[in-house]
Design a protein around this motif. Structure first.
Motif, PDB file in Angstrom:
ATOM      1  N   GLU A  32       1.016  -1.041  -0.011  1.00 51.59           N
ATOM      2  CA  GLU A  32       0.017   0.127  -0.077  1.00 51.59           C
ATOM      3  C   GLU A  32       1.018   1.143   0.083  1.00 51.59           C
ATOM      4  O   GLU A  32       1.704   1.278   0.558  1.00 51.59           O
ATOM      5  N   GLY A  95      -0.459  -6.905   7.904  1.00 53.90           N
ATOM      6  CA  GLY A  95      -1.047  -7.022   9.098  1.00 53.90           C
ATOM      7  C   GLY A  95      -1.175  -5.775  10.165  1.00 53.90           C
ATOM      8  O   GLY A  95      -1.987  -5.508  10.906  1.00 53.90           O
ATOM      9  N   TYR A  96      -0.065  -5.010   9.816  1.00 52.73           N
ATOM     10  CA  TYR A  96      -0.040  -3.617  10.580  1.00 52.73           C
ATOM     11  C   TYR A  96       0.487  -2.629   9.936  1.00 52.73           C
ATOM     12  O   TYR A  96       0.859  -2.941   8.787  1.00 52.73           O
ATOM     13  N   ASN A  97       0.614  -1.443  10.488  1.00 55.35           N
ATOM     14  CA  ASN A  97       1.032  -0.339   9.447  1.00 55.35           C
ATOM     15  C   ASN A  97       2.180   0.164   9.501  1.00 55.35           C
ATOM     16  O   ASN A  97       2.524   1.351   9.686  1.00 55.35           O
ATOM     17  N   LYS A  98       3.109  -0.643   9.630  1.00 54.94           N
ATOM     18  CA  LYS A  98       4.443  -0.110   9.511  1.00 54.94           C
ATOM     19  C   LYS A  98       4.874   0.513   8.330  1.00 54.94           C
ATOM     20  O   LYS A  98       4.628  -0.110   7.262  1.00 54.94           O
ATOM     21  N   LEU A  99       5.167   1.343   8.351  1.00 55.85           N
ATOM     22  CA  LEU A  99       5.621   2.275   6.879  1.00 55.85           C
ATOM     23  C   LEU A  99       7.187   2.451   6.704  1.00 55.85           C
ATOM     24  O   LEU A  99       7.889   2.623   7.685  1.00 55.85           O
TER      25      LEU A  99
END
Lengths: 111, 117
Positions: A32, A95-99
């Motif tokens: 994403e 599964g999580y929003n690590k950028l």
């Protein structure tokens, strides 16, 4: 390896000119992509994300998987657009929003 | 609603000293992240908490850095002993559980600037 590249450290334009902030990424899966912005003396905040396919403050960005790019565009720059812009990706499967951020591009819009 | 708050906003310490940075996430956000921006470089991920558990600490530079989130509320990031290369801006961010209606947005604090002399 996951990487986001913003080739321009500074982009300087005049008010009313078109703007394109470049972003290329490398990631083997389906990430994403996001654009975050930091205005002077404000906190980093989300500008737009590719899955929404939306236009925010006149900015748009199209994900081009063939060119692995997610360039940010605006047809007519305004002085209030002056800020630091960061392109970022997050793994779809994370599964999580690590950028993962690029180095950022400073946009300066002159009157 | 209060956003993510960080303290202190700026800390100046000498090499070898200890500094503790604090982050209060948005209430109800289980996910808490620490990032760091060293001058002129990209914002780099340090670690991620889900409630009180460390989900991913792959970005922590070395064992001089210790992050905690006791009780799953606020978090602290301690640097001990600090080195010159630790100077930078440390950002905290929080987000909702990915399983709910989640746009993928991270909400950032204003950052804590650390200067090591």
């Amino acid at each position: 390896a996951q990487r986001v590249t913003q080739p321009e450290k500074l982009l300087s334009v005049f008010k009313g000119a078109p703007v394109e902030l470049k972003c290329n990424y490398s990631y083997s899966g389906s990430p994403e992509l996001f654009w975050y912005v930091q205005y002077s003396r404000q906190r980093l905040q989300l500008l737009l994300r590719h899955i929404s396919r939306e236009s925010i403050k006149g900015f748009t960005a199209d994900l081009n998987k063939g060119e692995t790019s997610f360039h940010l565009k605006k047809p007519f720059a305004q002085e209030e657009d002056s800020a630091m812009y960061y392109c970022a990706l997050t793994p779809f499967s994370g599964g999580y929003n690590k950028l993962i951020f690029g180095a950022g591009t400073r946009l300066a819009v002159h009157p | 609603e209060a956003g993510v708050t960080q303290f202190p906003s700026h800390s100046v310490i000498e090499k070898g000293q200890t500094v503790t940075l604090r982050c209060d996430p948005i209430s109800g956000h289980d996910n808490l992240y620490w990032y760091r921006r060293v001058m002129g470089k990209e914002i780099k991920f340090l670690l991620h908490f889900v409630k009180e558990s460390k989900q991913d600490e792959s970005g922590m530079p070395n064992n001089r850095f210790l992050a905690e989130r006791t009780g799953g509320t606020y978090s602290t990031l301690k640097v001990q002993p600090a080195e010159l290369e630790d100077s930078g801006v440390y950002f905290c961010a929080s987000s909702q559980d990915r399983g709910r209606t989640n746009t993928g947005e991270l909400f950032f604090g204003e950052g804590s600037r650390l200067t090591v002399l």
